[in-house]
Design an enzyme around this catalytic site. Sequence first.
Site, PDB file in Angstrom:
ATOM      1  N   LYS A  22       0.772  -1.111  -0.021  1.00 55.74           N
ATOM      2  CA  LYS A  22      -0.103   0.064   0.116  1.00 55.74           C
ATOM      3  C   LYS A  22       0.833   1.184   0.112  1.00 55.74           C
ATOM      4  CE  LYS A  22      -1.830   1.535   3.661  1.00 55.74           C
ATOM      5  NZ  LYS A  22      -1.583   3.382   4.211  1.00 55.74           N
ATOM      6  N   ASN A  23       1.812   1.214   0.894  1.00 61.65           N
ATOM      7  CA  ASN A  23       2.656   2.228   0.956  1.00 61.65           C
ATOM      8  C   ASN A  23       3.559   2.829  -0.237  1.00 61.65           C
ATOM      9  OD1 ASN A  23       1.568   3.119   3.457  1.00 61.65           O
ATOM     10  ND2 ASN A  23       3.070   2.226   4.712  1.00 61.65           N
ATOM     11  N   CYS A 117      -5.556  13.000  12.676  1.00 69.18           N
ATOM     12  CA  CYS A 117      -5.295  11.934  12.456  1.00 69.18           C
ATOM     13  C   CYS A 117      -5.343  10.898  13.680  1.00 69.18           C
ATOM     14  CB  CYS A 117      -3.940  11.548  11.952  1.00 69.18           C
ATOM     15  SG  CYS A 117      -3.404   9.816  11.451  1.00 69.18           S
ATOM     16  N   ARG A 122       1.109  14.264  12.460  1.00 71.88           N
ATOM     17  CA  ARG A 122       1.933  13.884  11.060  1.00 71.88           C
ATOM     18  C   ARG A 122       1.762  15.274  10.262  1.00 71.88           C
ATOM     19  NH1 ARG A 122       0.372   7.889   8.839  1.00 71.88           N
ATOM     20  NH2 ARG A 122      -1.765   8.353   9.337  1.00 71.88           N
ATOM     21  N   ASP A 305       4.691   0.424  12.108  1.00 72.82           N
ATOM     22  CA  ASP A 305       3.741  -0.338  11.677  1.00 72.82           C
ATOM     23  C   ASP A 305       3.619  -1.561  11.928  1.00 72.82           C
ATOM     24  OD1 ASP A 305       2.640   2.131  10.333  1.00 72.82           O
ATOM     25  OD2 ASP A 305       3.264   1.370   8.172  1.00 72.82           O
ATOM     26  N   ARG A 397      -8.368  -0.728   4.602  1.00 73.53           N
ATOM     27  CA  ARG A 397      -7.478   0.195   4.196  1.00 73.53           C
ATOM     28  C   ARG A 397      -6.154  -0.264   3.656  1.00 73.53           C
ATOM     29  NH1 ARG A 397      -5.973   3.818   7.846  1.00 73.53           N
ATOM     30  NH2 ARG A 397      -4.815   4.984   6.260  1.00 73.53           N
TER      31      ARG A 397
END
Length: 428
Positions: A22-23, A117, A122, A305, A397
């Site tokens: 995803k990133n 967030c 961030r 993460d 997500r």
Amino acid sequence: MDKLVIEGGQRLAGEVRVSGAKNAALPIFCASLLTAEPLTLANVPRLNDVRTMRALLSQMGVRQHDDERGGVTLEAAHVDWPLAPYELVKTMRASILALGPLLARCGEARVSLPGGCAIGLRPVDQHIKGLQAMGAEIGIEHGYIEARAKRLKGARIMTDMITVTGTENLMMAAVLADGETVLENAAREPEVGDLAQLLVRMGAKIDGIGTDRLVIQGVEKLHGARHSVIPDRIEAGTFLCAVAAAGGEVTLRDVRPITLEAVTMKLREAGVTIEEGDDWIRVRMMRRPRAVSLRTSEYPAFPTDMQAQFMALNAIADGTSQVVETIFENRFMHVQELNRLGASITVDGNTALVTGVPRLSGATVMATDLRASASLVIAGLTAEGETLVDRIYHLDRGYDRMEEKLTAIGARARRMSERAAAASENHA
């Protein structure tokens, strides 16, 4: 709102194919804005965040075509509307990655500020300072970043902190700038390197890929390219933790072990047996894990993460561990939910003390963010009885069909719609 129902106590066995990252996919999609020619991508994960990014690019005028193998071709011959509206940005902060490419290619951009967030502030100030150093005129009006520049100019930029999206945004802006740009204190994550490799395929000139100093020579224009998104190291790490917690033997395919060294080192410390090849990892666990302490930091150190997933593993480990979170100031929201399952975790500032218990007990828990949801799934796999994870849109997500992959390796996990869940509760 879908929920995930998990019956714990099943050992895991079989194979899992890891999806694209995803990133890596999100900034790569934004890179399509840098050229009028087609960009063809393979190994694109099927995720809510990817769908949101595609919707954002579509409303800007980027044409998109899906092939039968799951690939996507993007063509930004005409960028009609260089705008990232709040309605889309509020659901996915990575939308800020459109700022650099739009400014470099179109000379203007209007991007909504991301707003709050769940796991931390961030801030995007490093993005703005870097673009201003390259000659952009930037103002903030009515919640939007308004940016203009006839053509960006090369500059030496040292960010105040290591920022992944900041590095990606400035790198994409610099490839079309006039002259040389040097990015100091650049993020070294594999996803940043994957974007850089794509840009080079498109005709960019970038030296220092994989290091904290990127030197970029601007070019007049970029051309189209073909690229396969790198495997998702966080998805891979999550499945490794799931096997370590639930027990069993599983082989991960389509993975890059070199990007997971900080994770596999900690898993070995916990007593997990791990074998590796060029593109596979086999993990075996037949006993209760040992508690392992960890401290999150920027790549190549232990990733933030993966902190929540290791918290779930430590919750049932033999011994006491200390987990220190240094990246985000509010990333322990999963602790309360893990404790609902019977974990023994206390938090003091940015440090969590985890005292392992022999077993967890199933309960209804609520996901608060993407990685927190993964930790609750792992905990549910080990718990006695049924665990119901609510608000799994967070999970969708960042994880491509997670419940299907878990079921394929022996887990008892099923998705339940909100209507079905309500009917089940009324019947009970």
